[in-house]
Each structure stands twice: as C-alpha cells, then as structure tokens.
Design an enzyme around this catalytic site. Structure first.
Site, short mmCIF file in Angstrom:
data_model
loop_
_atom_site.label_atom_id
_atom_site.label_comp_id
_atom_site.label_asym_id
_atom_site.label_seq_id
_atom_site.Cartn_x
_atom_site.Cartn_y
_atom_site.Cartn_z
N GLY A 61 75.97 40.75 -13.29
CA GLY A 61 77.11 40.02 -12.74
C GLY A 61 77.88 40.87 -11.75
O GLY A 61 77.34 41.76 -11.10
N LEU A 62 79.18 40.59 -11.65
CA LEU A 62 80.08 41.32 -10.74
C LEU A 62 79.61 41.23 -9.29
O LEU A 62 79.67 42.19 -8.53
CB LEU A 62 80.21 42.79 -11.15
CG LEU A 62 80.80 43.05 -12.54
CD1 LEU A 62 80.83 44.54 -12.83
CD2 LEU A 62 82.19 42.44 -12.69
N CYS A 63 79.09 40.05 -8.92
CA CYS A 63 78.65 39.86 -7.53
C CYS A 63 79.24 38.57 -6.95
O CYS A 63 78.55 37.78 -6.31
CB CYS A 63 77.13 39.87 -7.43
SG CYS A 63 76.27 38.79 -8.58
N GLY A 64 80.52 38.37 -7.24
CA GLY A 64 81.22 37.23 -6.65
C GLY A 64 80.67 35.89 -7.12
O GLY A 64 80.27 35.72 -8.27
#
Length: 289
Positions: A88-91
């Site tokens: 994750g952590l990709c907008g």
C-alpha cells in the site's frame, strides 16, 4: 486544551512520522528510475510483436485460425485479470484499478454476461472479495517476489491458457495501470484472450511466404503475445507503484510539516499563556503582601 506535555509528545510523534515518509519517498524515487526504464524498454517490443501478429493473422482464414485468435464462438463468460500492487501507501492507484475493474464488471453484468475475476497482487483481493466474493476464480501471489518479471508472467499465462482450454471463460480482459508519470497512472482495460483481431493491416506490396504456414506460426506467436502483454502489465505496475508511492509520500511529508508548524504555534501560545498566568499570580501575590 491540550497540556504542554501532550503537545510536545504530538510534535515529536509527527516528526518521527515525517522522517519515515521522507525515507520512503527517497526509496521510491530511487526505485522509480529503474522501474520506469524497464517499462518503457518493453513497450517497443510489445508494439512490434503486435504488428507482426496482425500481419500474419490477416492472412489466416476463419476456419484455420487458432482458438486463441478465433475464440470459442461465444462471449458469455468473461474473466477480468486485475493487476494490483502487493504493498500500500501508493495513493489512489489500487483504488482506481479496482474501480475500473468493477465498472467493467457492471457493464458486462448489465449485458447479461457472466463475470469472474483473476487477481494478481494482494491489494485487490479485499475490495473485490467484498462485492464479488463468489466470482473470484483464481489469484496469483507476487508478494514473495522482490521484482515480478517474465517468470511470473509465464506462470500467469500458463494458468490462464489452461483455464481457457478447459472452457472456464470465453473472453479475458486485462486491467492494469499504464505509467505516464509520477503523478499520472492510467487504469487501462484491454482484451487479452482471445487475442484481438487486427482492425487494419497495412499493405506493403511485397509478397511474403511463411515457412511453416501462418497457422503454425500463430500457434507459437499467440501465447507469446499473451505472455508479453502480461509481462508489460507487471512492469507498468511496478513503475506505477513507485511513482504513486513517491508522490503519496511527498504529500505526506509536506502535510506532516504543516501539522508540525501548527502544533508548534499552538505549543508556543499555550506556553506563553502559562507563563503570563504565572506572572500575574506572582504580581497579585506581591501586591497582597
């Protein structure tokens, strides 16, 4: 109002988060250059392979066309091959991909078609399972691989072709991101199986004879074309993930800085108010004496 100790703790906590997001931004930026180069280098080969296949397919009659080109004769059962990231952590990258897949599924269901999903990557499983729990045919886990590449594309292709030969679906659509820049990754839906027939074939005027014949060449070329498309989708996914992650972490770092500034101002005001209150109390006590 929060105490000075609580405000100081919040400021330190946000500073620690800012260090993490800044580090992740730098890591994503370093990985982006390599992933972008790999994705862009694979595009010319895929385009040229498509032109060669189109040239050969245009000379094959309907009866002699391989199944991967001609199809099953029906388009009732559709398989959506959704390529998501593992982290994750990709907008909004994964959310946009899932949204595109669900939109395609709704369109097909509205036409009375049957829809199933083949999931690549971890981040697409939960949202698809939530709405289409009974429609997930298979999934392929790439979380154990540091950088998915051609071996993974071969494994996915082999499984899809086996499913196609077993009659589990008539048409397969590939849903994946196309890397444009660190700020833009476009969700794309394209037909994968059967391989789309060429709309137009350019005539060069030269007479070309194939050995072996066109049907035999296509039997080898069509699976390779599917592998190439899946390989390209994995490369585009990697570049899109790093680009989206870099942008998201940059935004998170900036937001953390803004929050630190606001908390620092609040801390200074509270501290000033506390000092002022203590001075007033001291002066009032001195006057009372």
């Amino acid at each position: 109002m929060a105490s000075l100790k609580e405000l100081k703790g919040r400021i330190n906590s946000v500073k620690s988060t800012q260090k993490i997001t800044k580090a992740k931004q730098m890591v994503a930026a370093a990985k982006l250059r390599k992933a972008q180069s790999a994705a862009e280098a694979a595009r010319p080969y895929a385009e040229r392979l498509g032109k060669v296949m189109a040239s050969i397919a245009g000379k094959v009659s309907g009866d002699g066309a391989p199944k991967l080109l001609a199809g099953t004769g029906s388009d009732q059962r559709h398989l959506l091959v959704l390529v998501n990231t593992d982290k994750g952590l990709c907008g909004g990258l994964n959310a946009n991909l899932v949204k595109a897949a669900k939109l395609k599924a709704k369109e097909l269901l509205a036409e009375g078609k049957q829809v199933q999903f083949y999931l690549v990557g971890r981040k697409g499983r939960a949202p698809i399972k939530r709405d289409y729990a009974n429609s997930i045919a298979e999934w392929y886990d790439t979380s154990e691989v540091r950088t998915p590449g051609f071996p993974e594309a071969e494994a996915i292709t082999a499984q899809l072709l086996d499913m196609f030969e077993d009659g589990q679906f008539d048409v397969a659509h590939l849903v994946y991101p196309v890397f444009q820049s660190a700020l833009a990754q476009d969700p794309t839906v394209q037909q994968l199986i059967p391989v789309p027939a060429p709309e137009t074939v350019s005539e060069s005027g030269a007479v070309v004879e194939y050995e072996p014949d066109e049907e035999e060449i296509l039997k080898e070329l069509l699976p390779r074309y599917v592998r190439t498309q899946l390989f390209g989708a994995l490369l585009e996914r990697e570049a899109s993930e790093q680009g989206a992650s870099m942008t998201a972490m940059d935004n998170a770092t900036r937001n953390a800085g803004d929050l630190i500034n606001k908390l620092t101002i609040q801390y200074n005001r509270s501290r000033q108010a506390a000092i002022t209150t203590e001075l007033i109390e001291i002066i009032a006590g001195a006057e009372a004496l």
